[in-house]
Design a protein around this motif. Structure first.
Motif, PDB file in Angstrom:
ATOM      1  N   UNK A  17       0.842  -1.186   0.000  1.00  0.00           N
ATOM      2  CA  UNK A  17       0.000   0.000   0.000  1.00  0.00           C
ATOM      3  C   UNK A  17       0.881   1.240   0.000  1.00  0.00           C
ATOM      4  N   UNK A  18       0.413   2.261  -0.723  1.00  0.00           N
ATOM      5  CA  UNK A  18       1.193   3.496  -0.855  1.00  0.00           C
ATOM      6  C   UNK A  18       0.233   4.610  -1.218  1.00  0.00           C
ATOM      7  N   UNK A  19       0.356   5.771  -0.583  1.00  0.00           N
ATOM      8  CA  UNK A  19      -0.547   6.875  -0.924  1.00  0.00           C
ATOM      9  C   UNK A  19      -0.286   7.393  -2.332  1.00  0.00           C
ATOM     10  N   UNK A  20      -1.352   7.658  -3.070  1.00  0.00           N
ATOM     11  CA  UNK A  20      -1.240   8.173  -4.432  1.00  0.00           C
ATOM     12  C   UNK A  20      -1.148   9.698  -4.386  1.00  0.00           C
ATOM     13  N   UNK A  21       0.026  10.171  -4.015  1.00  0.00           N
ATOM     14  CA  UNK A  21       0.264  11.615  -3.898  1.00  0.00           C
ATOM     15  C   UNK A  21       1.422  11.993  -4.801  1.00  0.00           C
ATOM     16  N   UNK A  22       1.199  12.967  -5.691  1.00  0.00           N
ATOM     17  CA  UNK A  22       2.261  13.401  -6.589  1.00  0.00           C
ATOM     18  C   UNK A  22       3.285  14.246  -5.846  1.00  0.00           C
ATOM     19  N   UNK A  23       4.524  14.177  -6.329  1.00  0.00           N
ATOM     20  CA  UNK A  23       5.612  14.935  -5.705  1.00  0.00           C
ATOM     21  C   UNK A  23       5.679  16.340  -6.278  1.00  0.00           C
ATOM     22  N   UNK A  24       4.662  17.138  -5.958  1.00  0.00           N
ATOM     23  CA  UNK A  24       4.708  18.553  -6.331  1.00  0.00           C
ATOM     24  C   UNK A  24       4.073  18.891  -7.661  1.00  0.00           C
ATOM     25  N   UNK A  25       3.654  17.928  -8.435  1.00  0.00           N
ATOM     26  CA  UNK A  25       3.008  18.230  -9.708  1.00  0.00           C
ATOM     27  C   UNK A  25       1.924  17.202  -9.976  1.00  0.00           C
ATOM     28  N   UNK A  26       0.865  17.650 -10.652  1.00  0.00           N
ATOM     29  CA  UNK A  26      -0.254  16.773 -10.941  1.00  0.00           C
ATOM     30  C   UNK A  26      -0.119  16.211 -12.347  1.00  0.00           C
ATOM     31  N   UNK A  27      -0.317  14.896 -12.496  1.00  0.00           N
ATOM     32  CA  UNK A  27      -0.225  14.280 -13.816  1.00  0.00           C
ATOM     33  C   UNK A  27      -1.603  13.979 -14.377  1.00  0.00           C
ATOM     34  N   UNK A  28      -2.624  14.496 -13.721  1.00  0.00           N
ATOM     35  CA  UNK A  28      -3.975  14.358 -14.232  1.00  0.00           C
ATOM     36  C   UNK A  28      -4.561  12.977 -14.016  1.00  0.00           C
ATOM     37  N   UNK A  29      -5.673  12.714 -14.705  1.00  0.00           N
ATOM     38  CA  UNK A  29      -6.343  11.422 -14.594  1.00  0.00           C
ATOM     39  C   UNK A  29      -5.583  10.374 -15.406  1.00  0.00           C
ATOM     40  N   UNK A  34      -9.565  -6.473   7.676  1.00  0.00           N
ATOM     41  CA  UNK A  34      -8.691  -7.091   8.662  1.00  0.00           C
ATOM     42  C   UNK A  34      -7.718  -7.972   7.897  1.00  0.00           C
ATOM     43  N   UNK A  35      -6.437  -7.679   7.983  1.00  0.00           N
ATOM     44  CA  UNK A  35      -5.431  -8.368   7.187  1.00  0.00           C
ATOM     45  C   UNK A  35      -4.782  -9.468   8.015  1.00  0.00           C
ATOM     46  N   UNK A  36      -5.317 -10.681   7.887  1.00  0.00           N
ATOM     47  CA  UNK A  36      -4.775 -11.845   8.586  1.00  0.00           C
ATOM     48  C   UNK A  36      -3.792 -12.596   7.697  1.00  0.00           C
ATOM     49  N   UNK A  37      -2.808 -13.227   8.347  1.00  0.00           N
ATOM     50  CA  UNK A  37      -1.843 -14.074   7.642  1.00  0.00           C
ATOM     51  C   UNK A  37      -1.229 -13.344   6.445  1.00  0.00           C
ATOM     52  N   UNK A  38      -0.791 -12.129   6.667  1.00  0.00           N
ATOM     53  CA  UNK A  38      -0.274 -11.308   5.577  1.00  0.00           C
ATOM     54  C   UNK A  38       0.964 -10.529   6.033  1.00  0.00           C
ATOM     55  N   UNK A  39       1.766 -10.140   5.069  1.00  0.00           N
ATOM     56  CA  UNK A  39       2.893  -9.232   5.310  1.00  0.00           C
ATOM     57  C   UNK A  39       2.536  -7.927   4.612  1.00  0.00           C
ATOM     58  N   UNK A  40       2.287  -6.887   5.396  1.00  0.00           N
ATOM     59  CA  UNK A  40       1.822  -5.612   4.850  1.00  0.00           C
ATOM     60  C   UNK A  40       2.976  -4.610   4.829  1.00  0.00           C
ATOM     61  N   UNK A  41       3.168  -3.971   3.690  1.00  0.00           N
ATOM     62  CA  UNK A  41       4.175  -2.913   3.554  1.00  0.00           C
ATOM     63  C   UNK A  41       3.453  -1.630   3.187  1.00  0.00           C
ATOM     64  N   UNK A  42       3.559  -0.625   4.064  1.00  0.00           N
ATOM     65  CA  UNK A  42       2.997   0.701   3.797  1.00  0.00           C
ATOM     66  C   UNK A  42       4.174   1.623   3.507  1.00  0.00           C
ATOM     67  N   UNK A  43       4.318   2.010   2.248  1.00  0.00           N
ATOM     68  CA  UNK A  43       5.457   2.819   1.820  1.00  0.00           C
ATOM     69  C   UNK A  43       5.073   4.288   1.712  1.00  0.00           C
ATOM     70  N   UNK A  44       6.081   5.167   1.813  1.00  0.00           N
ATOM     71  CA  UNK A  44       5.877   6.616   1.718  1.00  0.00           C
ATOM     72  C   UNK A  44       4.812   7.084   2.704  1.00  0.00           C
TER      73      UNK A  44
END
Length: 263
Positions: free
Chosen positions: A115-127, A177-187
């Motif tokens: 999982x990772x937030x969909x946030x642009x680094x200072x500029x918008x690339x639109x839809x 609820x995330x059972x039996x999983x390895x969750x990576x939250x980046x950025x």
């Protein structure tokens, strides 16, 4: 005529038995009326003797390159919730994904959730066109790079098709609820306090969660990021590891560490 053929068959049989017994080739195997024989398989034949005992593991060995990375790897092995904070280039994302792959391959977890937030680094690339995975692909490129370094892209696609590697947008995580999983939250520095609280409380049974981010490089408005606040509060909670990497743990180009110190 029949006696000659019987004698010849007996000689061939004897030759085969000698080859299996001694692991060597016999010139009598290659008489005019004989067929080509296979090399003895049990002898472990190799064109070079030094190759006989070589290590057949082609996967890169995961080794820490700094004390901070060694601490992070140890904490992931012994804690179900780990927050990895540090500047760019310290290997936070790579180590988290590598440990996730290691756990999946060893059968310790049933799936990997990225999982990772969909946030642009200072500029918008639109839809962006396509389905959910297509829209998230540009944001998840660093995670794919780490996955492809530990697994082939063909295997990554196969695991995703089977549901063993899941791309989970932060916006769709509430209520799960995330059972039996390895969750990576980046950025995670691009998540608000409320978002991080929601993500951390998704942790289920037999699961491990690693949250990575650099509080100093948030793409949100000042004061919006909740990573630093969450990390400070969780430091005092038993069985939760908060690992803070520093400039000395940067493993990219040496100039990166020099720039981090002055920027």
């Amino acid at each position: 005529m029949e006696a000659s053929m019987t004698k010849r068959a007996a000689l061939k049989r004897q030759t085969r038995e000698m080859s299996r017994e001694h692991g060597v080739l016999d010139s009598r195997q290659f008489t005019e009326d004989s067929k080509v024989r296979r090399l003895p398989q049990h002898a472990g034949w190799s064109p070079h003797p030094s190759n006989d005992d070589r290590d057949q593991a082609y996967l890169k060995t995961l080794k820490p390159k700094s004390e901070g990375q060694a601490e992070l790897m140890t904490m992931i092995d012994h804690h179900n919730l780990v927050l990895a904070l540090g500047p760019a280039g310290t290997g936070k994302t790579y180590l988290a994904v590598a440990k996730a792959v290691e756990a999946l391959e060893a059968g310790k977890v049933g799936r990997i959730v990225l999982s990772r937030p969909a946030v642009e680094a200072g500029e918008s690339i639109g839809f962006l066109p396509g389905d959910m995975e297509d829209k998230l692909a540009p944001y998840l490129r660093p995670l794919y790079d780490a996955l492809s370094d530990r697994l082939s892209m063909k295997r990554v696609k196969a695991l995703m098709a089977e549901g063993l590697i899941e791309i989970a947008p932060i916006g769709y995580m509430r209520g799960r609820t995330l059972n039996n999983a390895f969750i990576v939250v980046d950025e995670a520095q691009n998540c608000t306090y409320v978002q991080l609280k929601m993500l951390l409380t998704r942790l289920g049974w037999h699961s491990t969660m690693v949250v990575t981010g650099d509080p100093q490089q948030s793409d949100l408005l000042p004061g919006i990021s909740g990573l630093a606040d969450i990390a400070e509060r969780l430091t005092a909670v038993p069985d939760i590891a908060v690992v803070k990497l520093a400039e000395r743990d940067i493993v990219r180009h040496p100039l990166v560490a020099s720039m981090i110190g002055v920027l």
